[in-house]
Design an enzyme around this catalytic site. Structure first.
Site, PDB file in Angstrom:
ATOM      1  N   HIS A  47       0.825  -1.216   0.000  1.00 58.84           N
ATOM      2  CA  HIS A  47       0.000   0.000   0.000  1.00 58.84           C
ATOM      3  C   HIS A  47       0.857   1.263   0.000  1.00 58.84           C
ATOM      4  O   HIS A  47       0.483   2.286   0.578  1.00 58.84           O
ATOM      5  CB  HIS A  47      -0.956   0.010   1.192  1.00 58.84           C
ATOM      6  N   TYR A 100       0.594  -4.502  11.991  1.00 59.78           N
ATOM      7  CA  TYR A 100       0.397  -3.082  11.728  1.00 59.78           C
ATOM      8  C   TYR A 100       1.088  -2.220  12.779  1.00 59.78           C
ATOM      9  O   TYR A 100       1.739  -1.213  12.452  1.00 59.78           O
ATOM     10  CB  TYR A 100      -1.098  -2.757  11.682  1.00 59.78           C
ATOM     11  N   ASN A 103     -10.065  -3.537   1.965  1.00 55.47           N
ATOM     12  CA  ASN A 103      -9.691  -3.535   0.552  1.00 55.47           C
ATOM     13  C   ASN A 103     -10.931  -3.363  -0.308  1.00 55.47           C
ATOM     14  O   ASN A 103     -12.062  -3.375   0.193  1.00 55.47           O
ATOM     15  CB  ASN A 103      -8.996  -4.849   0.175  1.00 55.47           C
ATOM     16  N   HIS A 131      -4.497   0.796  11.953  1.00 56.49           N
ATOM     17  CA  HIS A 131      -4.244  -0.437  12.706  1.00 56.49           C
ATOM     18  C   HIS A 131      -5.589  -1.107  12.998  1.00 56.49           C
ATOM     19  O   HIS A 131      -6.477  -0.470  13.585  1.00 56.49           O
ATOM     20  CB  HIS A 131      -3.523  -0.091  14.007  1.00 56.49           C
TER      21      HIS A 131
END
Length: 745
Positions: free
Chosen positions: A119, A406, A191, A383
């Site tokens: 990302h 994360y 996503n 997160h």
């Protein structure tokens, strides 16, 4: 592609077409009179002005920006020269004592932080979420209450490419939303595809290493069309479902504004009475779900690699604010955590919406662009463990790994544990966490007892109960089982849901999937990898396998497992509905001989409909200089069909003076007496990509010269510019003229 000229036209954010780089137009000569920094553009805002510990400061956002009319050092000392190093004489060596040089270069050397592993390439916007007040029965989260408005920051992204890659590659897109709620920050990190390649986070390094460029040559960038990716997904067949979504039109979205979002995992919701339910989160775009076609995506990568981020920013600047509804599919919280035979802890599975409808909970509107890309888009930290009361996690093994990964990533990227104090990450709820020190600590703590229990600080901070808004995990019983590296038997079906997806596609969408597999595998070198993927496709559908095999020149293998026969889910298809046309871009082709009154009429009609008109002419400047000037935004040199959702022609422009191959290769050899060949290229490309094309004022002859049949699907001829706009709006509501190309399969 950037606008060549601004155009003061009503109906957009700042009185002109989107894309103006600053709040004021520059002078030709360099400004020399000292003035304060210019304000941000009207479409821009920054993080809310809260303190590092989440307290509202009441300060204007400008107080967080740099100020003063004069250049200074980082310590505020004014600088008289920033173009020349301090030297011993005009030809002498540079002196070590040049503190301004050292400060400037040192900061430059460190102005890049490590980009995200995945990302890395993103775009973002500020907005607000308004709850509908219908979630009380299933979730006590306060931001879902009726008419509660919660600030949000949303970052969209590709997965595989680096920060410098292109927007329109075939890839999964990230859709991450930060809710700045009164109960703390909630991050919904998802996503545009509802399933993932893997079922367990321990495989995450494997799938990303396989998808990334080959480590020896660092190519190909931002693509899955290479051997390592297909080697992995053909061997690790739990990736089959996500791979099929990626090979569908979902892998090349038209716009971030026209893209669904999914939380991927199953979450546990808790209401005020403590009752629990399982749920999957969905973002539904108000503009519908639309995609590019493959050739169009490839052309955009060369013509405008910033296509998606430009589209998002321009739409917001023009006032065409993107909107999504947040919804949930809700399931009983049963001990086995399944729904109608579907394992809800398996992140490679969906629950068809026909079996569990999506219930809308609220509306998100993105209405402001970031002021600074690095400070906000690049430094925002999401997160999945940032939760609020009413939303809890489940035992999804992929989610478990994300909860670790994360947080670990933010510490590495953002220089330490205090990343939550970066303005874009600051919570809007009071913070008293007893964390101390560490890199980039900007909160100035008071007191002497950062521990519990204490008496020296009066016992503060105190623990809260559930009645005071504390986050209390749902008391879920943990199964008693032996320790081991195992997976449930229900995780072992890797082909049933991919077949569900395939059977749910329209014939046109199936053609695109076949083409995508054929292209991607055609880029692979190893024959064994291609043959292995065909073996996977045979277990999805024999027709899919046969068609891809034919394109590769290989025999189609037989299935090795019985083919599932699921009920198709029409909700998975993108084709067949009608949607708003807000923010669509329509090119109007004209020259000095065109019906310019009709062009003005068409432009205004498009603006009134919430669309963006761009005039395309032989040269820049204006048309009809003797009458009411009509500003040109694109020329035949700079325009390409991929920038537009539709094209209208106000006549048949003759070849311009630069219509020859030495000046513009698109022109080729312009024929005598015919229209400009670049206009013909615009029309034929747009037609090939299923877009609406047409016009008025003799445009029928132009269409004929381009080999297009007037009156065919999405081919428009009209008497006036206004009539042409009405017809193009109707065509755009269906996104493309899908029936223009009858499918083979």
């Amino acid at each position: 592609m950037t606008a060549e000229h601004s155009d003061a036209t009503p109906g957009t954010g700042d009185g002109g077409l989107p894309g103006k780089p600053g709040p004021a137009s520059p002078t030709v000569a360099e400004p020399v009179e000292a003035t304060e920094p210019l304000p941000p553009k009207p479409d821009q805002t920054g993080p809310e002005t809260v303190s590092p510990t989440g307290q509202a400061t009441g300060e204007a956002q400008a107080r967080a920006a740099q100020s003063g009319a004069y250049l200074t050092t980082a310590q505020g000392t004014r600088v008289y020269d920033t173009d020349h190093s301090l030297k011993a004489g005009d030809r002498g060596p540079v002196l070590l004592q040049d503190h301004h040089l050292r400060e400037k270069i040192t900061h430059f050397d460190h102005e890049r932080i490590p980009e995200r592993v995945v990302h890395a390439r993103g775009a973002a916007a500020h907005g607000v979420f308004r709850g509908y007040g219908v979630a009380d029965e299933i979730c006590k989260a306060a931001f879902l209450a009726k008419d509660v408005e919660t600030p949000v920051f949303v970052r969209f992204s590709t997965v595989l490419g680096s920060r410098g890659s292109s927007d329109t590659v075939r890839d999964t897109r990230g859709f991450a939303t930060k809710f700045y709620t009164d109960e703390g920050t909630f991050d919904l990190v998802g996503n545009n595809i509802p399933v993932f390649f893997i079922q367990d986070a321990i495989k995450f390094p494997d799938v990303i290493h396989a998808g990334k460029p080959h480590p020896d040559r660092e190519i190909p960038q931002a693509q899955s069309a290479h051997d390592t990716f297909w080697d992995f997904v053909s061997l690790h067949t739990e990736a089959t479902h996500h791979t099929l979504w990626n090979m569908s039109d979902r892998g090349i979205p038209r716009s971030y504004r026209m893209m669904e979002g999914f939380g991927v995992h199953t979450f546990r919701l808790v209401n005020e009475a403590g009752r629990t339910a399982l749920a999957k989160f969905h973002w539904k775009p108000k503009l519908g779900v639309h995609s590019l076609v493959w050739e169009e995506a490839q052309l955009i990568n060369g013509m405008d690699p910033d296509f998606h981020r430009r589209d998002l920013a321009d739409a917001i600047e023009a006032g065409a604010f993107p909107q999504w509804e947040l919804g949930v599919q809700v399931f009983p919280d049963t001990p086995d955590q399944t729904f109608e035979g579907i394992d809800l802890l398996d992140p490679t599975k969906i629950v068809p919406e026909e079996r569990a409808p999506v219930q809308p909970l609220g509306l998100m509107t993105l209405d402001a662009n970031p002021k600074n890309f690095f400070a906000e888009t690049e430094q925002v930290a999401f997160h999945p463990g940032h939760l609020v009361p009413g939303i809890d996690i489940t035992d999804d093994p992929l989610l478990a790994g994300r909860l670790f990964s994360y947080l670990d990533t933010q510490i590495s990227r953002l220089g330490g544990p205090n990343f939550a104090q970066i303005p874009v990450n600051r919570p809007h709820a009071p913070v008293n966490d007893m964390h101390r020190d560490g890199m980039h600590q900007t909160a100035v703590h008071t007191g002497v007892a950062p521990y519990r229990p204490n008496s020296l600080d009066g016992g503060c901070p105190f623990l809260a109960g559930a009645d005071n808004g504390a986050y209390v995990e749902a008391p879920v019983r943990v199964s008693e089982a032996r320790k081991g590296r195992e997976t449930p038997a229900s995780f072992s079906d890797h082909f049933g849901q991919p077949r569900l997806f395939w059977l749910s596609m329209t014939p046109t969408e199936r053609e695109h999937i076949i083409a995508a597999y054929t292209f991607e595998l055609g880029k692979c070198y190893e024959q064994a990898v291609k043959e292995r993927v065909l073996g996977v496709l045979a277990n999805i559908d024999p027709q899919l396998c046969e068609q891809v095999a034919a394109g590769l020149g290989l025999p189609a293998p037989a299935a090795t497992v019985p083919l599932a026969e699921p009920e198709p889910s029409p909700a998975l298809s993108q084709i067949g509905g009608s949607w708003p046309t807000d923010g669509r871009v329509v090119g109007i082709v004209a020259d000095g001989s065109a019906d310019l009154a009709g062009v003005r009429e068409a432009r205004q009609a498009l603006l009134d409909a919430g669309m963006t008109p761009l005039v395309i002419a032989p040269a820049g400047g204006t048309l009809d200089a003797e009458g009411e000037p009509l500003t040109v935004q694109r020329t035949f040199v700079t325009a390409r069909s991929v920038e537009f959702d539709a094209l209208l022609c106000a006549g048949a422009p003759a070849p311009a003076p630069d219509a020859h191959g030495a000046r513009d290769a698109k022109a080729g050899a312009a024929p005598e007496g015919g229209p400009d060949p670049r206009v013909l290229l615009l029309l034929t490309e747009a037609y090939r990509h299923g877009k609406a094309v047409g016009g008025w004022n003799g445009s029928a002859e132009l269409l004929e010269a381009a080999g297009l049949t007037a009156g065919g699907p999405g081919v428009i001829t009209a008497e006036t510019g206004a009539e042409a706009v009405a017809a193009v709006a109707d065509a755009l509501s269906r996104h493309r003229a899908w029936d223009r190309f009858p499918p083979v399969v």
